[in-house]
Design an enzyme around this catalytic site. Structure first.
Site, PDB file in Angstrom:
ATOM      1  N   ASP A  46       0.842  -1.197   0.000  1.00 55.41           N
ATOM      2  CA  ASP A  46       0.000   0.000   0.000  1.00 55.41           C
ATOM      3  C   ASP A  46       0.878   1.247   0.000  1.00 55.41           C
ATOM      4  O   ASP A  46       1.761   1.393   0.844  1.00 55.41           O
ATOM      5  CB  ASP A  46      -0.914   0.000   1.229  1.00 55.41           C
ATOM      6  CG  ASP A  46      -1.865   1.177   1.209  1.00 55.41           C
ATOM      7  OD1 ASP A  46      -2.858   1.124   0.460  1.00 55.41           O
ATOM      8  OD2 ASP A  46      -1.607   2.165   1.930  1.00 55.41           O
ATOM      9  N   TYR A  51       2.923   9.946   1.301  1.00 60.17           N
ATOM     10  CA  TYR A  51       3.852   9.302   2.226  1.00 60.17           C
ATOM     11  C   TYR A  51       5.306   9.634   1.903  1.00 60.17           C
ATOM     12  O   TYR A  51       6.200   9.346   2.712  1.00 60.17           O
ATOM     13  CB  TYR A  51       3.681   7.780   2.206  1.00 60.17           C
ATOM     14  CG  TYR A  51       2.278   7.286   2.499  1.00 60.17           C
ATOM     15  CD1 TYR A  51       1.303   8.131   3.041  1.00 60.17           C
ATOM     16  CD2 TYR A  51       1.926   5.972   2.235  1.00 60.17           C
ATOM     17  CE1 TYR A  51       0.027   7.674   3.293  1.00 60.17           C
ATOM     18  CE2 TYR A  51       0.644   5.504   2.491  1.00 60.17           C
ATOM     19  CZ  TYR A  51      -0.304   6.363   3.017  1.00 60.17           C
ATOM     20  OH  TYR A  51      -1.569   5.901   3.267  1.00 60.17           O
ATOM     21  N   LYS A  76      -2.609   6.143  -4.259  1.00 63.90           N
ATOM     22  CA  LYS A  76      -3.743   7.030  -4.000  1.00 63.90           C
ATOM     23  C   LYS A  76      -3.606   8.365  -4.716  1.00 63.90           C
ATOM     24  O   LYS A  76      -2.496   8.895  -4.846  1.00 63.90           O
ATOM     25  CB  LYS A  76      -3.872   7.269  -2.487  1.00 63.90           C
ATOM     26  CG  LYS A  76      -3.943   5.968  -1.694  1.00 63.90           C
ATOM     27  CD  LYS A  76      -3.926   6.202  -0.200  1.00 63.90           C
ATOM     28  CE  LYS A  76      -3.865   4.876   0.543  1.00 63.90           C
ATOM     29  NZ  LYS A  76      -2.501   4.268   0.476  1.00 63.90           N
ATOM     30  N   HIS A 109      -7.778   9.355  -2.199  1.00 64.55           N
ATOM     31  CA  HIS A 109      -7.264   9.292  -0.833  1.00 64.55           C
ATOM     32  C   HIS A 109      -8.235   9.884   0.193  1.00 64.55           C
ATOM     33  O   HIS A 109      -8.400   9.339   1.286  1.00 64.55           O
ATOM     34  CB  HIS A 109      -5.916  10.012  -0.763  1.00 64.55           C
ATOM     35  CG  HIS A 109      -5.047   9.579   0.362  1.00 64.55           C
ATOM     36  ND1 HIS A 109      -3.688   9.754   0.386  1.00 64.55           N
ATOM     37  CD2 HIS A 109      -5.336   8.967   1.539  1.00 64.55           C
ATOM     38  CE1 HIS A 109      -3.172   9.266   1.501  1.00 64.55           C
ATOM     39  NE2 HIS A 109      -4.170   8.791   2.217  1.00 64.55           N
TER      40      HIS A 109
END
Length: 307
Positions: A46, A51, A76, A109
């Site tokens: 994922d 991130y 996302k 997201h």
């Protein structure tokens, strides 16, 4: 032997356990963590541009000796790319970072948008939020399926009222809704709604983590003692028993193996005991600090402004 995957509503198989990577590079070891995880048998990874570690994940995936078709990579669409004309470019950015030709699943997201020039932000204000209808963004994502650049599309952090209004308008249904689920955030109503509509739920922060002391809960510790395992194994087993995909994060090889393979059979009484936990705490809640986003997790207070 229990199946290792769920069949999504478009026929694609999604592994029941994945590797979460949010804050996964805080110790600078993400490349090795991903390689170790894949070597252990993880296939579901994922990811997300927010991130800020997709290049490391892409490097690791290039170095492992696993055919692309055996991997299941999720990423996302960030909030600053919700305008329909920006969606495909945002996907291309993700694919470039991950060094991939396609994604298995692209998620929206969050169910709100920010102005493109806002960039990747952590603190939202009224000056950066813009009202891009969710369905405008979704139709641009549907086009990516048509082009073969993603195998499936889904959502993340979507509540029941949003989905109720969204689903009748979809040409391609979301295959999954990735939400925060753990014993202190159980989401029974939303999970059941998703099941009824053939949407698999993926749990992020499935064992709590960060500032939530879920693993110190006395009920979880008591059940763990009865099974000679950890509270984390109990929690992941409880989620698996509910038909939820889990994406726990760890860089510890022992925990990586436990998270992937070492589940316990909980009794109906043990399931009831965990379900009876009434404490409600979240790791992720933008509405906690910004009232204009309260509708995401508190739909009884306000509705999503544009669908």
């Amino acid at each position: 032997m229990a199946a290792k995957s769920y069949k999504l509503n478009n026929g694609v198989l999604m592994p029941k356990v994945g590797l979460g990577t949010w804050r996964g590079n805080d110790d600078g070891a993400l490349v090795q963590t991903v390689k170790t995880a894949v070597e252990m048998g993880y296939r579901h990874i994922d990811c997300a541009p927010f991130y800020a570690n997709q290049r490391d994940i892409g490097k690791a995936l290039k170095e492992v000796q696993v055919p692309r078709e055996e991997l299941f990579i999720v990423s996302k669409l960030y909030e600053h790319s919700h305008r329909p004309e920006l969606v495909e470019g945002a996907l291309d950015y993700i694919l470039n970072e991950l060094q991939l030709d396609y994604l298995d699943v692209l998620l929206m997201h969050w169910p709100f948008a920010v102005k493109p020039k806002a960039g990747f932000i952590k603190n939202y204000g009224a000056e950066v939020i813009e009202n891009v209808p969710i369905m405008d963004t979704w139709r641009a994502m549907e086009a990516l399926v048509d082009k073969g650049k993603v195998r499936a599309i889904g959502v993340s952090n979507f509540n029941k009222p949003i989905l109720e209004k969204m689903l009748p308008q979809c040409r391609i249904l979301p295959v999954t809704n990735q939400i925060e689920v753990h014993p202190y955030c159980q989401e029974h109503e939303l999970v059941e709604f998703c099941k009824q509509n053939n949407i698999v739920v993926t749990a992020y922060c499935p064992v709590g983590g960060n500032d939530l002391n879920v693993m110190d809960d006395e009920i979880l510790k008591r059940i763990a003692d009865a099974h000679s395992c950890t509270p984390a194994q109990v929690t992941l087993s409880w989620e698996r028993a509910r038909g939820i995909v889990v994406i726990p994060k760890s860089s510890n090889p022992i925990r990586l193996r436990q998270n992937l393979k070492e589940f316990v059979e909980l009794t109906s009484e043990e399931m009831r005991m965990i379900n009876s936990i009434k404490r409600l705490e979240r790791n992720c809640d933008p509405g906690r600090d910004f009232k204009e986003l309260r509708w995401i997790f508190y739909p009884e207070e306000a509705e999503c402004p544009v669908i």
